[in-house]
Design a protein around this motif. Structure first.
Motif, PDB file in Angstrom:
ATOM      1  N   GLN A 513       0.388  -1.545  -0.129  1.00 62.08           N
ATOM      2  CA  GLN A 513       0.438   0.028   0.157  1.00 62.08           C
ATOM      3  C   GLN A 513       0.790   1.203  -0.114  1.00 62.08           C
ATOM      4  OE1 GLN A 513      -3.057  -0.982   3.096  1.00 62.08           O
ATOM      5  NE2 GLN A 513      -4.799  -0.729   1.860  1.00 62.08           N
ATOM      6  N   GLU A 514       2.103   1.632  -0.468  1.00 65.20           N
ATOM      7  CA  GLU A 514       3.010   2.680  -0.783  1.00 65.20           C
ATOM      8  C   GLU A 514       3.133   2.561  -2.153  1.00 65.20           C
ATOM      9  OE1 GLU A 514       6.773   2.066   2.508  1.00 65.20           O
ATOM     10  OE2 GLU A 514       5.259   2.122   3.687  1.00 65.20           O
ATOM     11  N   GLY A 515       2.802   1.293  -2.907  1.00 61.98           N
ATOM     12  CA  GLY A 515       3.133   1.840  -4.197  1.00 61.98           C
ATOM     13  C   GLY A 515       2.684   3.735  -4.915  1.00 61.98           C
ATOM     14  N   VAL A 516       1.909   4.329  -4.363  1.00 59.48           N
ATOM     15  CA  VAL A 516       1.114   5.373  -4.604  1.00 59.48           C
ATOM     16  C   VAL A 516       2.503   6.078  -4.465  1.00 59.48           C
ATOM     17  CG1 VAL A 516       0.200   6.201  -2.831  1.00 59.48           C
ATOM     18  CG2 VAL A 516      -0.015   7.661  -4.746  1.00 59.48           C
ATOM     19  N   PHE A 517       3.594   5.928  -3.029  1.00 56.00           N
ATOM     20  CA  PHE A 517       4.106   7.066  -3.065  1.00 56.00           C
ATOM     21  C   PHE A 517       5.759   7.092  -4.032  1.00 56.00           C
ATOM     22  CE2 PHE A 517       3.036   6.736   1.446  1.00 56.00           C
ATOM     23  CZ  PHE A 517       1.923   7.963   1.131  1.00 56.00           C
ATOM     24  N   ARG A 518       6.241   5.972  -4.715  1.00 54.12           N
ATOM     25  CA  ARG A 518       6.712   5.023  -5.767  1.00 54.12           C
ATOM     26  C   ARG A 518       6.560   5.984  -6.702  1.00 54.12           C
ATOM     27  NH1 ARG A 518       8.208   3.521  -1.271  1.00 54.12           N
ATOM     28  NH2 ARG A 518       8.406   5.960  -1.051  1.00 54.12           N
ATOM     29  N   VAL A 519       5.459   5.745  -6.840  1.00 54.56           N
ATOM     30  CA  VAL A 519       4.834   6.450  -8.633  1.00 54.56           C
ATOM     31  C   VAL A 519       5.526   7.987  -8.506  1.00 54.56           C
ATOM     32  CG1 VAL A 519       2.749   6.592  -9.793  1.00 54.56           C
ATOM     33  CG2 VAL A 519       3.424   4.721  -9.036  1.00 54.56           C
ATOM     34  N   ALA A 520       5.344   8.331  -7.526  1.00 52.45           N
ATOM     35  CA  ALA A 520       4.950   9.902  -7.621  1.00 52.45           C
ATOM     36  C   ALA A 520       7.107   9.800  -7.666  1.00 52.45           C
ATOM     37  CB  ALA A 520       4.341  10.593  -6.430  1.00 52.45           C
ATOM     38  N   LEU A 521       7.430   9.324  -6.587  1.00 51.70           N
ATOM     39  CA  LEU A 521       9.011   9.297  -7.077  1.00 51.70           C
ATOM     40  C   LEU A 521       9.356   9.776  -8.210  1.00 51.70           C
ATOM     41  CD1 LEU A 521      11.436  10.310  -5.337  1.00 51.70           C
ATOM     42  CD2 LEU A 521      11.677   7.516  -5.079  1.00 51.70           C
ATOM     43  N   PHE A 522       9.086   8.349  -8.848  1.00 51.69           N
ATOM     44  CA  PHE A 522       9.479   7.793 -10.280  1.00 51.69           C
ATOM     45  C   PHE A 522       8.393   8.966 -11.549  1.00 51.69           C
ATOM     46  CE2 PHE A 522      11.530   4.568  -8.337  1.00 51.69           C
ATOM     47  CZ  PHE A 522      12.582   4.453  -9.266  1.00 51.69           C
TER      48      PHE A 522
END
Length: 711
Positions: A513-522
């Motif tokens: 449930q932290e994928g959204v943060f990695r998506v935003a970073l990349f």
């Protein structure tokens, strides 16, 4: 190797005045976004000075003086990469700096990780070999520069390093660090900036003044002001706290402790020991230098924030002028607070991914096979450092290939193949964290992490710490789309598609449930590049300058809130960590530690012992939706709560039952609305007085209890 198309600026259309706002904007084009000529390389004189300074520091660092260990730890991270980067063609200043750091991490990972994996982790031998080869390589590079020594030419420094704004920025950054060091306290509810006091804000204002000075003058002296802005908050946190700013860093350092204690990794234990590239490098660095692991991790996270901004500038420099590329780095630094820079594999993986993208989209004047081999080595290092970063990198490369910016078609395989091979070969560990049930559930996977139902409602500080950066990121996304609308060339379209490509990750996994943060970073580097490409003639100059003066403090305030608002909850406290370590080192196999509140807030697994015990919180022991409903309020009875929780623990049938109580759990409950701090402290007092629990250890404001035999 690389094919980029330089878009042509549209010519004004006389009929545009009759077509409304769309027609008036269309002729502006976006001439800033292009594929510029190769950046000016560092002059021979400066190369000689850099190499000589590196060699001198490598000798001085072994002298016995305060801070020599810290200097050696910095040099061993940088110098191997510098030695390699000097062989990688004639690089510009930003490329030389960033690739030195990225190549250093790659080289150390490829040396230390296999040794840790196979149990050959002999630090003395590896350190001597790496240090020796680095000195020899630097010395040989200096010898090759001998032709320039007869008539040393330094040449002009890049315009982005003009002294005026740079000196002011360094002075302002020094004020912020001085204010933070003068306080030097544990995390407070107000966060780092407010705890540091007025002097910190004066220093930050000076830094912003240097940024404004650089932005509005033609000298565009942005390099130092941007890097100081990127690091002034995180470096101040490192100086004030001396501890990592996110709780999970304790577990990361636990893997380092395991490696140092046992001389090898145990991959079957958990995913952390399987993707342990960062941890093997850290163990290699801190053992001979004697630096405190937590101080090292704190400094590592602070410096990483500046390295990421430098990496984005280097990548954006392949599409923009130097000044606009620094603006892209600034935008990234100010808007990336949703993914805090701290000692973590995802940060290291992101930096290495930026290096791959910069190498593939830039003109370095070297043979193609050199680039392919280098990219493959960096991708392999990324694949053993973080689980999803190489796949996000592969998605970005796929987008660039589909939009015909990169060629040949198999470029994404350089990222996908090593990552896939490593994941499949360790699928036994990965299966514990990956579920086929989430595949295809895009909107569910991209949802931010769910937490226990908060009966008190989340605090405004929590909402602001995540809501303001999210809003800023949304505005940047809108501005990026607007920039594309003005240009609509293949290159701008490619950047938009590449920015959207990380979202495909959410089709396959939610990444805890932290994928959204990695998506935003990349996505952010590409969005920042598009925003930095907005045409300067879009608004009158005076209005543009006014907006800069207003926007800089506001956006910086969002950065400060995003990075420091949750310090009270996230920054590791020594008392909590030592209390958890006491339980881990003395409990029997099969033991459990109850944390009185949520287990997420406890800095756990920080010792060489990484298995045989576990932690549970109130929301693990009870139903997640009702765990905190009766944990406070006017009629709250903490003694009855202790009896209820104790009975629930007994029913689980654990070998030994312990309890760890610390201030971090109370702060977490207060900020997330789970349990007020007063109610949590009442529960702690009742726990201390309960006859069913024995106090076995106390460190400052943290306690460790063990359930008495017979219960």
């Amino acid at each position: 190797m690389v094919r980029l198309r330089t878009p042509q600026v549209s010519t004004p259309d006389p009929a545009s005045r009759r077509r409304g706002i769309t027609g008036r904007l269309a002729h502006l084009g976006n001439g800033a976004l292009k594929y510029p000529r190769a950046a000016r390389p560092v002059a021979p004189g400066w190369r000689i000075l850099v190499i000589t300074t590196a060699l001198l520091l490598s000798v001085v660092s072994w002298l016995p003086f305060p801070g020599s260990g810290g200097l050696r730890s910095l040099l061993i991270n940088v110098l191997p990469g510098l030695a390699l980067a000097l062989w990688f063609g004639r690089l510009s200043w930003d490329r030389l700096a960033f690739l030195s750091l990225a190549f250093g991490q790659t080289f150390l990972t490829l040396v230390t990780f296999p040794a840790a994996w196979f149990g050959w982790f002999r630090i003395d031998l590896m350190w001597t070999t790496v240090w020796g080869l680095t000195i020899v390589s630097l010395g040989f590079s200096l010898w090759l520069e001998r032709r320039s020594m007869d008539r040393i030419r330094f040449g002009p420094l890049p315009r982005s390093t003009v002294l005026g704004p740079s000196i002011v920025a360094v002075a302002g950054g020094g004020l912020t660090l001085g204010a933070a060091s003068a306080v030097s306290t544990g995390p407070q509810p107000a966060g780092m900036a407010l705890s540091a006091g007025p002097l910190w804000f004066i220093g930050a204002t000076v830094v912003l003044f240097s940024l404004g000075w650089a932005l509005v003058t033609r000298r565009t002296a942005l390099a130092v002001p941007v890097l100081v802005t990127a690091g002034m908050v995180t470096c101040s946190q490192a100086v004030m706290y001396g501890q990592p700013t996110v709780t999970v860093a304790a577990r990361h350092l636990g893997i380092v402790a395991t490696l140092l204690d046992n001389g090898r990794l145990y991959p079957a234990t958990d995913i952390y020991q399987t993707w342990a590239g960062l941890f093997s490098v850290t163990a290699f660095v801190i053992e001979p230098t004697g630096v405190d692991p937590y101080a090292y991790a704190s400094a590592w996270g602070a410096i990483a924030s500046m390295i990421m901004a430098l990496g984005v500038r280097t990548l954006a420099g392949n599409f923009l002028s130097p000044a606009r590329a620094w603006v892209a780095g600034l935008i990234f630094a100010l808007a990336s607070t949703l993914t805090t820079s701290f000692f973590a594999p995802q940060v290291s993986g992101f930096v290495l991914a930026l290096a791959v993208l910069a190498l593939l989209t830039g003109d370095f004047g070297v043979k193609s096979w050199v680039v392919w081999v280098t990219v493959l080595l960096v991708a392999v290092a990324t694949s053993v450092t973080h689980q999803i970063s190489p796949f996000l990198l592969g998605l970005a490369l796929t987008a660039l290939v589909i939009t015909r910016i990169l060629r040949p078609w198999w470029v994404p395989a350089l990222a996908f193949v090593p990552a896939t091979v490593w994941a499949i070969s360790n699928r036994g560990v990965l299966d514990r964290y990956v579920s086929l049930d989430v595949v295809g559930r895009f909107f569910s996977n991209i949802t931010p992490p769910e937490r226990s139902i908060a009966p008190n409602g989340s605090s405004w500080v929590y909402l602001a710490s995540f809501g303001l950066p999210a809003g800023l990121l949304l505005l940047i996304g809108v501005a990026a789309v607007f920039s594309w609308f003005l240009d609509r060339s293949r290159l701008s379209t490619a950047l938009v598609v590449t920015a959207a490509s990380p979202a495909l990750l959410s089709v396959a996994t939610n990444y805890g449930q932290e994928g959204v943060f990695r998506v935003a970073l990349f996505a952010l580097p590409w969005l920042a590049t598009l925003v930095a490409a907005l045409p300067g003639q879009l608004l009158p100059r005076k209005l543009t300058l006014t907006m800069v003066v207003i926007a800089l403090p506001l956006v910086t305030a969002v950065q400060v809130v995003g990075l420091t608002g949750m310090d009270w909850v996230r920054v590791i406290r020594t008392d909590d960590r030592t209390a958890a370590a006491y339980f881990e080192s003395r409990s029997a196999d099969g033991s459990v530690a109850f944390t009185l509140g949520t287990a997420v807030a406890t800095p756990s697994y920080s010792t060489p012992r990484q298995s045989g015990f576990f932690y549970i919180g109130r929301d693990d022991l009870l139903d997640k939706t009702t765990a905190y409903v009766n944990a406070g309020g006017p009629g709250y009875d903490p003694n009855a709560d202790v009896e209820m929780l104790t009975a629930a623990l007994v029913d689980q049938g654990y070998t030994e039952v312990w309890a760890v109580a610390g201030p971090m759990t109370g702060a977490y409950g207060q900020r997330y609305g789970l349990q007020t701090l007063d109610d949590y402290n009442a529960l702690r007092n009742a726990w201390r007085s309960s006859p069913r629990w024995e106090l076995v250890y106390e460190s400052g404001d943290a306690q460790v209890y063990r359930m008495r035999s017979g219960d």
